[in-house]
Scaffold this motif. Structure first.
Motif, PDB file in Angstrom:
ATOM      1  N   ARG A 204     116.088  41.330  66.905  1.00  0.00           N
ATOM      2  CA  ARG A 204     114.868  40.914  66.252  1.00  0.00           C
ATOM      3  C   ARG A 204     113.747  41.429  67.027  1.00  0.00           C
ATOM      4  N   LEU A 205     113.869  41.158  68.097  1.00  0.00           N
ATOM      5  CA  LEU A 205     112.753  41.648  69.159  1.00  0.00           C
ATOM      6  C   LEU A 205     112.630  43.296  69.212  1.00  0.00           C
ATOM      7  N   VAL A 206     113.694  43.938  69.525  1.00  0.00           N
ATOM      8  CA  VAL A 206     113.660  45.317  69.438  1.00  0.00           C
ATOM      9  C   VAL A 206     113.379  46.263  67.959  1.00  0.00           C
ATOM     10  N   SER A 207     113.793  45.352  67.183  1.00  0.00           N
ATOM     11  CA  SER A 207     113.468  45.903  65.829  1.00  0.00           C
ATOM     12  C   SER A 207     112.081  45.972  65.556  1.00  0.00           C
ATOM     13  N   LYS A 208     111.217  44.648  66.093  1.00  0.00           N
ATOM     14  CA  LYS A 208     109.986  44.642  65.699  1.00  0.00           C
ATOM     15  C   LYS A 208     109.170  45.399  66.415  1.00  0.00           C
ATOM     16  N   LEU A 209     109.535  45.825  67.770  1.00  0.00           N
ATOM     17  CA  LEU A 209     108.758  46.825  68.572  1.00  0.00           C
ATOM     18  C   LEU A 209     109.228  48.127  68.013  1.00  0.00           C
ATOM     19  N   LYS A 210     110.044  48.428  67.158  1.00  0.00           N
ATOM     20  CA  LYS A 210     110.122  49.956  66.830  1.00  0.00           C
ATOM     21  C   LYS A 210     111.312  50.666  67.549  1.00  0.00           C
ATOM     22  N   PHE A 211     112.200  49.828  68.402  1.00  0.00           N
ATOM     23  CA  PHE A 211     113.239  50.144  69.162  1.00  0.00           C
ATOM     24  C   PHE A 211     114.607  50.023  68.600  1.00  0.00           C
ATOM     25  N   ASN A 212     115.567  50.679  68.874  1.00  0.00           N
ATOM     26  CA  ASN A 212     116.973  50.093  68.613  1.00  0.00           C
ATOM     27  C   ASN A 212     117.695  49.772  69.747  1.00  0.00           C
ATOM     28  N   ARG A 213     119.165  49.179  69.668  1.00  0.00           N
ATOM     29  CA  ARG A 213     119.496  48.664  70.938  1.00  0.00           C
ATOM     30  C   ARG A 213     119.820  49.806  72.180  1.00  0.00           C
ATOM     31  N   LEU A 214     120.247  51.196  71.860  1.00  0.00           N
ATOM     32  CA  LEU A 214     120.402  51.869  73.289  1.00  0.00           C
ATOM     33  C   LEU A 214     119.002  52.586  73.322  1.00  0.00           C
ATOM     34  N   GLY A 215     118.039  52.662  72.410  1.00  0.00           N
ATOM     35  CA  GLY A 215     116.712  52.990  72.847  1.00  0.00           C
ATOM     36  C   GLY A 215     115.915  52.088  73.875  1.00  0.00           C
ATOM     37  N   ALA A 216     116.336  50.826  73.525  1.00  0.00           N
ATOM     38  CA  ALA A 216     115.539  49.682  74.425  1.00  0.00           C
ATOM     39  C   ALA A 216     116.227  49.770  75.766  1.00  0.00           C
ATOM     40  N   TYR A 217     117.517  49.868  75.670  1.00  0.00           N
ATOM     41  CA  TYR A 217     118.041  49.951  77.256  1.00  0.00           C
ATOM     42  C   TYR A 217     117.734  51.087  77.832  1.00  0.00           C
ATOM     43  N   ARG A 218     117.704  52.290  77.164  1.00  0.00           N
ATOM     44  CA  ARG A 218     117.086  53.374  78.087  1.00  0.00           C
ATOM     45  C   ARG A 218     115.650  53.369  78.461  1.00  0.00           C
ATOM     46  N   HIS A 219     114.722  52.774  77.681  1.00  0.00           N
ATOM     47  CA  HIS A 219     113.377  52.468  78.011  1.00  0.00           C
ATOM     48  C   HIS A 219     113.265  51.333  79.015  1.00  0.00           C
ATOM     49  N   ALA A 220     113.912  50.164  78.723  1.00  0.00           N
ATOM     50  CA  ALA A 220     113.455  49.124  79.630  1.00  0.00           C
ATOM     51  C   ALA A 220     113.978  49.399  81.011  1.00  0.00           C
ATOM     52  N   GLY A 221     114.984  49.740  81.287  1.00  0.00           N
ATOM     53  CA  GLY A 221     115.810  50.023  82.720  1.00  0.00           C
ATOM     54  C   GLY A 221     115.921  48.632  83.228  1.00  0.00           C
ATOM     55  N   ALA A 222     116.205  48.967  84.665  1.00  0.00           N
ATOM     56  CA  ALA A 222     116.310  47.703  85.474  1.00  0.00           C
ATOM     57  C   ALA A 222     115.218  46.803  85.526  1.00  0.00           C
ATOM     58  N   PRO A 223     115.340  45.653  85.835  1.00  0.00           N
ATOM     59  CA  PRO A 223     116.640  44.674  85.834  1.00  0.00           C
ATOM     60  C   PRO A 223     117.408  44.437  84.732  1.00  0.00           C
ATOM     61  N   TYR A 224     116.707  45.020  83.405  1.00  0.00           N
ATOM     62  CA  TYR A 224     117.241  44.410  82.314  1.00  0.00           C
ATOM     63  C   TYR A 224     118.425  45.334  81.617  1.00  0.00           C
ATOM     64  N   ALA A 225     118.569  46.630  81.804  1.00  0.00           N
ATOM     65  CA  ALA A 225     119.591  47.421  81.766  1.00  0.00           C
ATOM     66  C   ALA A 225     119.729  48.373  82.718  1.00  0.00           C
ATOM     67  N   VAL A 226     120.765  48.493  83.288  1.00  0.00           N
ATOM     68  CA  VAL A 226     121.132  49.590  84.320  1.00  0.00           C
ATOM     69  C   VAL A 226     122.385  50.299  83.819  1.00  0.00           C
ATOM     70  N   ALA A 227     122.275  51.634  84.009  1.00  0.00           N
ATOM     71  CA  ALA A 227     123.086  52.688  83.387  1.00  0.00           C
ATOM     72  C   ALA A 227     124.286  52.804  84.464  1.00  0.00           C
ATOM     73  N   MET A 228     125.554  52.717  83.844  1.00  0.00           N
ATOM     74  CA  MET A 228     126.648  52.336  84.860  1.00  0.00           C
ATOM     75  C   MET A 228     127.656  53.669  84.568  1.00  0.00           C
ATOM     76  N   ALA A 229     128.438  53.955  85.393  1.00  0.00           N
ATOM     77  CA  ALA A 229     129.490  54.985  85.182  1.00  0.00           C
ATOM     78  C   ALA A 229     130.414  55.054  84.137  1.00  0.00           C
ATOM     79  N   PRO A 230     130.830  55.890  83.329  1.00  0.00           N
ATOM     80  CA  PRO A 230     131.869  55.678  82.134  1.00  0.00           C
ATOM     81  C   PRO A 230     132.924  54.986  82.433  1.00  0.00           C
TER      82      PRO A 230
END
Length: 347
Positions: A204-230
């Motif tokens: 609900r939060l990311v939709s309200k702000l015009k993000f989607n799940r993966l878009g939010a992860y890419r934009h927010a970055g650490a410490p909220y979302a950290v890119a990991m090795a496949p």
């Protein structure tokens, strides 16, 4: 394509059945792909030849599935298949979503995508298969030797549709939404993310702000979302199996999410597949489809909810893995996550 925009296939139902008879051992999904069919078209062609059209909505279907006893529940997307043995129980309806909350079968349904359903019988093999508007499988229920065959017959009789045609009019498949976000709202995203008290608030939060799940992860970055090795997904499964650390695995599509909670035992790679092959739980994951992996930290009233989440090259969510508070071991699960390789370390 028909005048109303629905898709039709040039192969007749008779021809589909004849081709199927030539390749009876080929998996239904693979057969459909080989012949340019949606899987639902293959199943529909069997109506009157072992398949019966039945009512599809979870409110009608799942209460009767609950009477079948011990069965196997199967949900998949393009890159992952989850299979769980158990009994459907504790069905809850809802305007937008429905659920079953059993000890083994734990699922969320989105009934607007449950459009075509069939009961199939082939010798001793019986199943219920549900498809969306494009003819893609949403969910399947396979009866096992311990299942109640008489209850299956009652289900078919109760839900049998008047329309027993052997062809389908399908809609074009919806494209996966690309990652999206608003760079000007990133600080708002981070501030609101930090205030969350429940993981269910996230979408609900990311939709309200015009993000989607993966878009939010890419934009927010650490410490909220950290890119990991496949390869971190396979490593996590290996390590929690070895340590018997409880976890929760979520696999879904637009119409259904299936959840495994507890431990896993046997992780076996086979070519591109990463497999969990346990007596009452199987997972089949295409490791070569994993394009992005994120370690995600969502605050809750019970402490941080950490997850490892894998996405395909189109930005589609493949699976999510959380620790299981119900089964204990959150600290051990989170410590295992912390030891996984970051994306930078793999470059």
């Amino acid at each position: 394509m028909a005048a109303d925009g629905t898709l039709t296939h040039p192969l007749t139902s008779d021809r589909i059945r004849a081709l199927r008879a030539e390749e009876p051992k080929l998996r239904a999904r693979d057969f459909a792909a080989r012949h340019g069919l949606a899987e639902a078209e293959l199943v529909a062609a069997q109506v009157g030849h072992g398949a019966t059209r039945i009512a599809a909505h979870p409110d009608q279907l799942i209460p009767l599935v609950c009477t079948l006893g011990d069965v196997m529940a199967l949900t998949r997307n393009e890159s992952c298949v989850i299979e769980r043995r158990g009994t459907y129980e504790k069905y809850h309806s809802g305007a937008h979503a429905q659920m079953v909350l059993g000890d083994e079968i734990d699922m969320r349904f989105f009934g607007r995508h449950w459009l075509h359903a069939f009961a199939l019988e082939d010798g001793d093999s019986r199943s219920i298969q549900v498809f969306d508007a494009a003819g893609d499988a949403v969910h399947k229920v396979h009866l096992k030797p311990e299942s109640d065959v008489a209850a299956f017959a009652r289900l078919v009789e109760a839900l049998r549709l008047d329309d027993q045609s052997d062809s389908l009019a399908l809609e074009p498949r919806a494209l996966t939404e690309a990652p999206k976000g608003d760079a000007e709202r990133v600080e708002v995203l981070r501030a609101e993310w930090a205030k969350m008290t429940d993981t269910h608030q996230f979408l609900r939060l990311v939709s309200k702000l015009k993000f989607n799940r993966l878009g939010a992860y890419r934009h927010a970055g650490a410490p909220y979302a950290v890119a990991m090795a496949p390869e971190s997904v396979g490593l996590l499964l290996d390590r929690v199996a070895a340590s018997q650390t409880p976890l929760m695995i979520f696999v879904g599509n637009q119409g259904c999410i299936e959840i495994h909670s507890g431990t896993i035992e046997t992780v076996t790679p086979m070519g591109p597949w990463i497999n969990v092959l346990d007596p009452r739980f199987n997972l089949h994951l295409r490791g070569d489809h994993i394009a992005e992996v994120w370690l995600v930290d969502k605050p809750t009233n019970n402490g941080p909810a950490l997850s490892l989440e894998a996405f395909d090259a189109d930005g589609g969510l493949i699976l999510q893995i959380f620790g299981s508070r119900k089964h204990g071991g959150i600290d051990a699960f989170n410590a295992t996550l912390a030891g996984l390789p970051r994306k930078e370390a793999a470059q």
